[in-house]
Design a protein around this motif. Structure first.
Motif, PDB file in Angstrom:
ATOM      1  N   ARG A  75       0.424  -1.446   0.062  1.00  0.00           N
ATOM      2  CA  ARG A  75      -0.342   0.582  -0.223  1.00  0.00           C
ATOM      3  C   ARG A  75       0.769   1.433  -0.106  1.00  0.00           C
ATOM      4  N   THR A 211      -3.059  -0.951 -11.693  1.00  0.00           N
ATOM      5  CA  THR A 211      -3.493  -1.686 -10.480  1.00  0.00           C
ATOM      6  C   THR A 211      -2.309  -1.531 -10.651  1.00  0.00           C
ATOM      7  N   VAL A 215      -2.139  -3.272  -5.826  1.00  0.00           N
ATOM      8  CA  VAL A 215      -3.565  -2.539  -5.454  1.00  0.00           C
ATOM      9  C   VAL A 215      -3.808  -1.795  -6.237  1.00  0.00           C
ATOM     10  N   ARG A 224      -7.448  -0.091  -2.698  1.00  0.00           N
ATOM     11  CA  ARG A 224      -8.203  -1.075  -2.606  1.00  0.00           C
ATOM     12  C   ARG A 224      -8.157  -2.296  -3.076  1.00  0.00           C
ATOM     13  N   GLU A 225      -8.471  -3.126  -2.786  1.00  0.00           N
ATOM     14  CA  GLU A 225      -7.924  -4.862  -3.057  1.00  0.00           C
ATOM     15  C   GLU A 225      -7.951  -4.937  -4.717  1.00  0.00           C
ATOM     16  N   ARG A 226      -7.697  -5.914  -4.943  1.00  0.00           N
ATOM     17  CA  ARG A 226      -8.502  -6.225  -6.091  1.00  0.00           C
ATOM     18  C   ARG A 226      -9.583  -7.394  -6.876  1.00  0.00           C
ATOM     19  N   LYS A 229      -9.657 -10.282  -5.039  1.00  0.00           N
ATOM     20  CA  LYS A 229      -8.879 -10.996  -3.716  1.00  0.00           C
ATOM     21  C   LYS A 229     -10.553 -11.240  -2.710  1.00  0.00           C
ATOM     22  N   HIS A 262      -4.822  -8.587   4.877  1.00  0.00           N
ATOM     23  CA  HIS A 262      -4.586  -8.092   3.226  1.00  0.00           C
ATOM     24  C   HIS A 262      -5.396  -7.135   2.997  1.00  0.00           C
ATOM     25  N   LYS A 263      -6.915  -7.410   2.876  1.00  0.00           N
ATOM     26  CA  LYS A 263      -7.836  -5.943   2.881  1.00  0.00           C
ATOM     27  C   LYS A 263      -8.023  -5.220   3.898  1.00  0.00           C
ATOM     28  N   VAL A 266      -4.744  -2.548   3.314  1.00  0.00           N
ATOM     29  CA  VAL A 266      -4.748  -2.100   1.568  1.00  0.00           C
ATOM     30  C   VAL A 266      -5.942  -0.868   1.274  1.00  0.00           C
ATOM     31  N   ARG A 267      -6.894  -1.414   2.126  1.00  0.00           N
ATOM     32  CA  ARG A 267      -8.439  -0.583   1.916  1.00  0.00           C
ATOM     33  C   ARG A 267      -7.981   1.009   2.261  1.00  0.00           C
TER      34      ARG A 267
END
Length: 302
Positions: A75, A211, A215, A224-226, A229, A262-263, A266-267
């Motif tokens: 991130r 991306t 990310v 945000r995440e892909r 994910k 992870h979420k 990243v978010r």
């Protein structure tokens, strides 16, 4: 076997293991030989990576105990490029196998000034079959340092074109009002002189949510995440609900904890973070209950 980045992997030298994430395929893993063990242990416990010379704009790797550069993450790598009009991503093809013991020797000998026999001994401790292996604690940082001059040259060219650059292990991200094709050609030429190949070049406008290092950059300046994910999280929850035995549920819970963390990391946005924190707390309770149930289970006779 000592695997800092993938503790769960243990396979003979040369055997392939499945890659993580949404990309399918396999990577070649190599466990350390006996003479690598003391080096690998010291690499995992040492914090010397924090004071080592970094390539220009190097972000490092994951913000956890295995990160070569501590305090950074995918991130933080993406946030460097928030607000840009155009984002270009690329990476070094087969970064670890393409980094040879000769590259490592030159770094120890030429950059750090070590005498020949000591630089050669260290290069042997950090490589297997003449290349830097996947799985060693030192591999991500060592590959960056072995190509220190190359990455610094790329950063200097980016500065001349008024383009931001960040480096996350072998992933190079550029951003600015525009990313000239001339600059990308120069970067490829610099890498070729080092014996490396730049590939997977993608140039995307911010309106299309580019991306970088997994990310997604949003036009409003968030991340945000892909989508893949979220699909993986949904599938893991479904699998968890379909099994009842603690021995089958525990691996799924541990996988979900990693996915939700992870979420969360990243978010951007308090609502998204709060939902992830709640899910992680719930999963941690489930982990403790399942661990307790398994520890109290009678041992089965062979």
């Amino acid at each position: 076997m000592l695997f800092a980045n993938r503790p769960q992997i243990a396979c003979p030298t040369g055997q392939t293991v499945a890659r993580s994430g949404s990309r399918r395929g396999y990577r070649r893993a190599a466990p350390p030989y006996p003479w690598h063990w003391p080096m690998s242990r010291s690499q995992r416990s040492s914090r010397s990576a924090e004071t080592a010379p970094r390539p220009a704009r190097s972000i490092g790797a994951r913000a956890d105990r295995n990160a070569p550069w501590r305090g950074h993450s995918i991130r933080s790598n993406a946030l460097v490029h928030v607000g840009a009009d155009v984002v270009a991503t690329m990476d070094v093809k087969l970064f670890y196998p393409s980094t040879t013991s000769e590259h490592v020797f030159r770094f120890f000998n030429h950059e750090l000034g070590m005498i020949d026999y000591l630089a050669g001994a260290l290069a042997k401790c950090c490589t297997i079959d003449g290349t830097v292996p996947l799985g060693f604690s030192a591999s991500p940082i060592l590959c960056q340092l072995a190509h220190l001059r190359m990455f610094d040259q790329i950063a200097a060219r980016c500065a001349q074109h008024d383009v931001k650059m960040s480096l996350y292990v072998d992933d190079i991200t550029l951003s600015g009002k525009s990313v000239p094709g001339e600059l990308i050609s120069e970067i490829k030429a610099i890498a070729r002189r080092q014996g490396l190949t730049i590939h997977k070049v993608q140039v995307t406008r911010i309106q299309r949510n580019p991306t970088t290092t997994g990310v997604v950059l949003l036009e409003n300046g968030g991340t945000r995440e892909r989508n893949s994910k979220n699909i993986a999280i949904r599938d893991t929850w479904r699998s968890l609900r379909s099994v009842q035995k603690p021995v089958e549920r525990l691996p799924l819970v541990l996988r979900l904890i990693g996915q939700e963390e992870h979420k969360r990391d990243v978010r951007t946005g308090p609502i998204s973070s709060a939902s992830s924190v709640t899910a992680i707390a719930r999963l941690r309770r489930m982990e403790r209950e399942l661990t307790k149930a398994l520890s109290g289970r009678p041992t089965e006779s062979p």
